[in-house]
Design a protein around this motif. Structure first.
Motif: not given
Length: 204
Positions: A51-53, A57-58, A68-69, A74-75
Motif C-alpha cells: 500500500s502507498t499511504g 493521509e492516514a 488505494d488502501s 504499508c512501508p
C-alpha cells in the motif's frame, strides 16, 4: 470498468450520477475499481501488494478503503508526506548516498501531489482537498504526539506560520480534529506499517 460500475448503479437507482451531486462516490469508485486488477497482478506473480499511504493521509482519512488502501503491508505508513517530499528533494540534490537523482523524481516533484480521481479539468490537488502538508504535519504533531490543546496549538502555529491568518489556522485545527476522529475506523483497517518516526498512528 468505472463506467460499467456507474452505469449499473445508475440503472438500479433510476437516476444519473454527476460530479456536482455525487463527487465523493465517483472519486472512490475509481480507486476501488483499480484495486482488484492490482491484486490480480500481484497474485499472478506471487508478489506481496504494498500500500502507498503515508501517515499524513492516514491521520485525516485521505484514502479510499478497498481502493488505494489495498495491500498487505504499508512501508511508508509511519512517516509524514512532508518528510517524503523532503526526502525526494534530498535525492534530487544528490545528498543521498544510496539513491542517485532521477529524471522521474524531478518530474514527480514538479507535479503537485494529487489523488487524480476527479476529472482532469478540475486540477485536483491534495493540498487543496486538505491543507498545506507542512501545516497538517504540525497540527498532527501538536495534537496527537504532544497532546496539547487546540488553543496552545493555535499559538504555536501563529508563530510558525505567520503567512496564514489566525482564523484560517483555527479552522484547519478544527478540521483536522474532526477528520482525525472520523478516520479512526480507517486506521484500524489499513495495512500494517513500520515504526519509522518518533510516533506512529498504526493501531496495530
Amino acid at each position: 470498468s468505472v463506467s460499467h460500475a456507474v452505469s449499473l448503479i445508475e440503472s438500479t437507482l433510476g437516476k444519473k450520477l454527476s460530479w456536482a451531486t455525487d463527487d465523493l462516490a465517483l472519486q472512490n469508485i475509481q480507486a476501488r475499481v483499480r484495486s482488484p486488477l492490482i491484486w490480480l497482478l500481484a497474485n499472478l506473480n506471487g508478489h506481496l501488494l504494498l500500500s502507498t499511504g503515508n501517515r499524513s493521509e492516514a491521520s485525516v482519512g485521505y484514502t479510499t478503503m478497498d481502493g488505494d488502501s489495498s495491500g498487505s503491508l504499508c512501508p511508508i505508513g509511519g512517516v509524514s508526506k512532508e518528510f517524503l517530499l523532503r526526502w525526494l528533494d534530498d535525492i534530487q540534490a544528490n545528498n543521498n548516498p544510496y539513491i542517485d537523482r532521477k529524471e522521474s523524481l524531478r518530474l514527480l516533484r514538479e507535479t503537485k501531489p494529487t489523488a487524480e480521481l476527479r476529472p482532469l479539468s478540475e486540477k485536483q490537488e491534495d493540498e487543496k482537498d486538505l491543507m498545506p502538508y507542512p501545516l497538517l504535519q504540525k497540527i498532527e504533531r501538536n495534537l496527537v504526539f504532544l497532546g496539547i490543546d487546540s488553543q496552545e496549538c493555535l499559538l504555536r502555529l501563529r508563530a510558525e506560520f505567520p503567512e496564514y491568518t489566525s482564523s484560517y489556522l483555527e479552522s484547519q485545527i478544527q478540521r483536522f480534529t474532526k477528520l482525525f476522529g472520523n478516520s479512526q475506523w480507517k486506521r484500524e483497517r489499513l495495512p500494517p506499517s513500520f515504526h519509522l518516526d518518533e510516533y506512529g498512528l498504526d493501531p496495530k
